[in-house]
Enzyme design. Structure first.
Site, PDB file in Angstrom:
ATOM      1  N   ALA A  18      62.244  23.372  17.794  1.00 23.61           N
ATOM      2  CA  ALA A  18      63.023  23.038  16.600  1.00 23.61           C
ATOM      3  C   ALA A  18      64.233  22.225  17.020  1.00 23.61           C
ATOM      4  O   ALA A  18      65.190  22.750  17.595  1.00 23.61           O
ATOM      5  CB  ALA A  18      63.446  24.307  15.870  1.00 23.61           C
ATOM      6  N   GLY A  19      64.190  20.922  16.745  1.00 24.26           N
ATOM      7  CA  GLY A  19      65.258  20.022  17.148  1.00 24.26           C
ATOM      8  C   GLY A  19      66.324  19.868  16.092  1.00 24.26           C
ATOM      9  O   GLY A  19      66.382  20.634  15.117  1.00 24.26           O
TER      10      GLY A  19
ATOM     11  N   THR B 148      61.109  19.889  13.272  1.00 19.64           N
ATOM     12  CA  THR B 148      60.458  20.902  14.105  1.00 19.64           C
ATOM     13  C   THR B 148      59.082  20.415  14.515  1.00 19.64           C
ATOM     14  O   THR B 148      58.315  19.901  13.703  1.00 19.64           O
ATOM     15  CB  THR B 148      60.330  22.236  13.338  1.00 19.64           C
ATOM     16  OG1 THR B 148      61.644  22.717  13.021  1.00 19.64           O
ATOM     17  CG2 THR B 148      59.600  23.272  14.173  1.00 19.64           C
TER      18      THR B 148
ATOM     19  N   LYS C 188      68.800  24.072  25.573  1.00 16.20           N
ATOM     20  CA  LYS C 188      67.520  24.729  25.838  1.00 16.20           C
ATOM     21  C   LYS C 188      66.434  23.724  26.182  1.00 16.20           C
ATOM     22  O   LYS C 188      65.540  24.012  26.991  1.00 16.20           O
ATOM     23  CB  LYS C 188      67.118  25.570  24.629  1.00 16.20           C
ATOM     24  CG  LYS C 188      68.129  26.634  24.246  1.00 16.20           C
ATOM     25  CD  LYS C 188      67.691  27.383  22.987  1.00 16.20           C
ATOM     26  CE  LYS C 188      68.741  28.377  22.529  1.00 16.20           C
ATOM     27  NZ  LYS C 188      69.949  27.706  21.996  1.00 16.20           N
ATOM     28  N   ASP C 189      66.504  22.527  25.588  1.00 13.16           N
ATOM     29  CA  ASP C 189      65.515  21.513  25.907  1.00 13.16           C
ATOM     30  C   ASP C 189      65.681  21.014  27.338  1.00 13.16           C
ATOM     31  O   ASP C 189      64.694  20.690  28.010  1.00 13.16           O
ATOM     32  CB  ASP C 189      65.598  20.342  24.920  1.00 13.16           C
ATOM     33  CG  ASP C 189      67.013  19.808  24.742  1.00 13.16           C
ATOM     34  OD1 ASP C 189      67.981  20.456  25.190  1.00 13.16           O
ATOM     35  OD2 ASP C 189      67.156  18.728  24.138  1.00 13.16           O
TER      36      ASP C 189
ATOM     37  N   ASP D 248      65.838  12.621  30.308  1.00 14.07           N
ATOM     38  CA  ASP D 248      65.376  12.776  28.931  1.00 14.07           C
ATOM     39  C   ASP D 248      66.151  11.791  28.055  1.00 14.07           C
ATOM     40  O   ASP D 248      67.373  11.886  27.918  1.00 14.07           O
ATOM     41  CB  ASP D 248      65.620  14.217  28.469  1.00 14.07           C
ATOM     42  CG  ASP D 248      64.927  14.527  27.151  1.00 14.07           C
ATOM     43  OD1 ASP D 248      64.636  13.587  26.383  1.00 14.07           O
ATOM     44  OD2 ASP D 248      64.669  15.712  26.875  1.00 14.07           O
TER      45      ASP D 248
ATOM     46  N   THR E   7      68.700  11.268  21.711  1.00 12.11           N
ATOM     47  CA  THR E   7      69.993  10.933  21.127  1.00 12.11           C
ATOM     48  C   THR E   7      71.015  10.686  22.228  1.00 12.11           C
ATOM     49  O   THR E   7      71.788   9.726  22.190  1.00 12.11           O
ATOM     50  CB  THR E   7      70.472  12.071  20.205  1.00 12.11           C
ATOM     51  OG1 THR E   7      69.480  12.315  19.208  1.00 12.11           O
ATOM     52  CG2 THR E   7      71.778  11.699  19.540  1.00 12.11           C
TER      53      THR E   7
END
Length: 242
Positions: free
Chosen positions: A7-8, A12, A92-93, A114, A117
Site C-alpha cells: 500500500a503506497g 495499493t 518499509k519499502d 529505487d 518519487t
C-alpha cells in the site's frame, strides 16, 4: 500461496507468490478487489506493507481468509541484520527492497537504487548487514520543483528520447539538467561505493528504473518488482518462525 499487499502513497498493489515465484500482480486495487483475488488464488499467508495507510484495516479484512497475516514494521523479524540507527523511521519499502536483493544475490554486497518519487540508495553487505543509504529527489520531483519554485519555468515530463547535454532552449535545458543531473548523481554514488566493494551488485527498481536503464554506463540489474520479492522473502521467513 502467499499474498503480498504493498500500500503506497497513492495506490495499493497486490501480488501472489507460490514456491517463491511471482504468479500474478494487480495494481490499483481496492479492499473489495483484494477479497475477490483472494477467492481466486486462495493464499494461506499474507503480509501487509503500508507506507501511510492504516494496516489494521487490511489486517482485519484479511484475517477471515488467511491462516496468518503479518504486518511489516520495525519490530517484525527480517532475514537481514538491520543496522540502521533509527529503524522505526526507515521506509518499509526500502527494507523490503534490500531483503529482496539479499534473497536474489545473497553472496554479494548490493546497492539497491529505487527510483520513485524520491531516489533511495540502500546498501547491504555480503554478510547481510543493512547499513542505510541516502535519499534524493526523484525525476518528477525535480521537474515539479523547477516549476513550483520559479516564476516562469514550465512543468515538464521526461523526454523519452535522447536529451542533449547542452540545451539550446529552456525546455531542453530543463530536461538536460534533470535527466543528466540524475544520471551523473547515480553513476557518482555507484562509483563511490565501488571504491570499497568492487564486486557489489547494483539493482534498479521503481517506476523510473527502466527509463534510466540504458543511460547508466555501470553494469546493473533492473528488477521492477524487487520490493514484492523482498516482501515475500520476509513473509516466508516469518512463517518459518511460527
Amino acid at each position: 500461496m502467499n499474498l503480498i499487499i504493498d500500500a503506497g502513497n497513492t495506490s495499493t498493489k497486490i501480488a501472489f507468490f507460490e514456491n517463491n515465484q511471482l504468479i500474478a500482480t494487480y495494481p490499483h486495487v481496492s479492499l473489495q478487489d483484494i477479497t475477490t483475488h483472494i477467492n481466486q488464488h486462495a493464499p494461506a499467508y499474507g503480509i501487509i506493507c503500508s507506507v501511510n495507510q492504516d494496516s489494521t484495516i487490511f489486517q482485519q479484512a484479511l484475517q477471515p481468509f488467511l491462516d496468518k497475516v503479518f504486518v511489516l514494521d520495525h519490530l517484525l523479524p527480517v532475514p537481514i541484520t538491520n543496522r540502521y540507527q533509527t529503524p522505526q523511521t526507515l521506509g518499509k519499502d526500502r527494507l523490503a527492497a534490500v531483503c529482496g536483493a539479499t534473497y536474489l544475490y545473497g553472496e554479494y554486497a548490493c546497492l539497491v537504487i529505487d527510483m520513485g518519487t524520491c531516489i533511495t540508495y540502500d546498501f547491504v553487505d555480503a554478510q547481510k548487514n543493512y547499513w542505510g543509504g541516502s535519499i534524493s529527489p526523484g525525476l518528477q520531483m525535480r521537474f515539479k520543483a523547477m516549476h513550483t519554485f520559479t516564476a516562469r519555468l514550465p512543468l515538464l515530463e521526461p523526454e523519452p528520447d535522447t536529451v542533449p547535454l547542452t540545451g539550446t532552449n529552456t525546455i531542453e535545458a530543463m530536461q538536460s539538467g534533470a535527466i543528466h543531473g540524475m544520471t551523473c548523481e547515480i553513476e557518482g554514488i555507484i562509483k563511490e561505493y565501488r571504491k570499497n566493494f568492487s564486486k557489489m551488485h547494483v539493482i534498479f527498481c521503481g517506476g523510473d528504473a527502466t527509463f534510466f536503464e540504458n543511460k547508466i554506463k555501470e553494469s546493473i540489474f533492473v528488477i521492477p518488482e524487487l520490493v514484492l520479492v523482498g516482501l515475500n522473502r520476509i513473509l516466508e521467513y516469518n512463517v518459518s518462525l511460527v
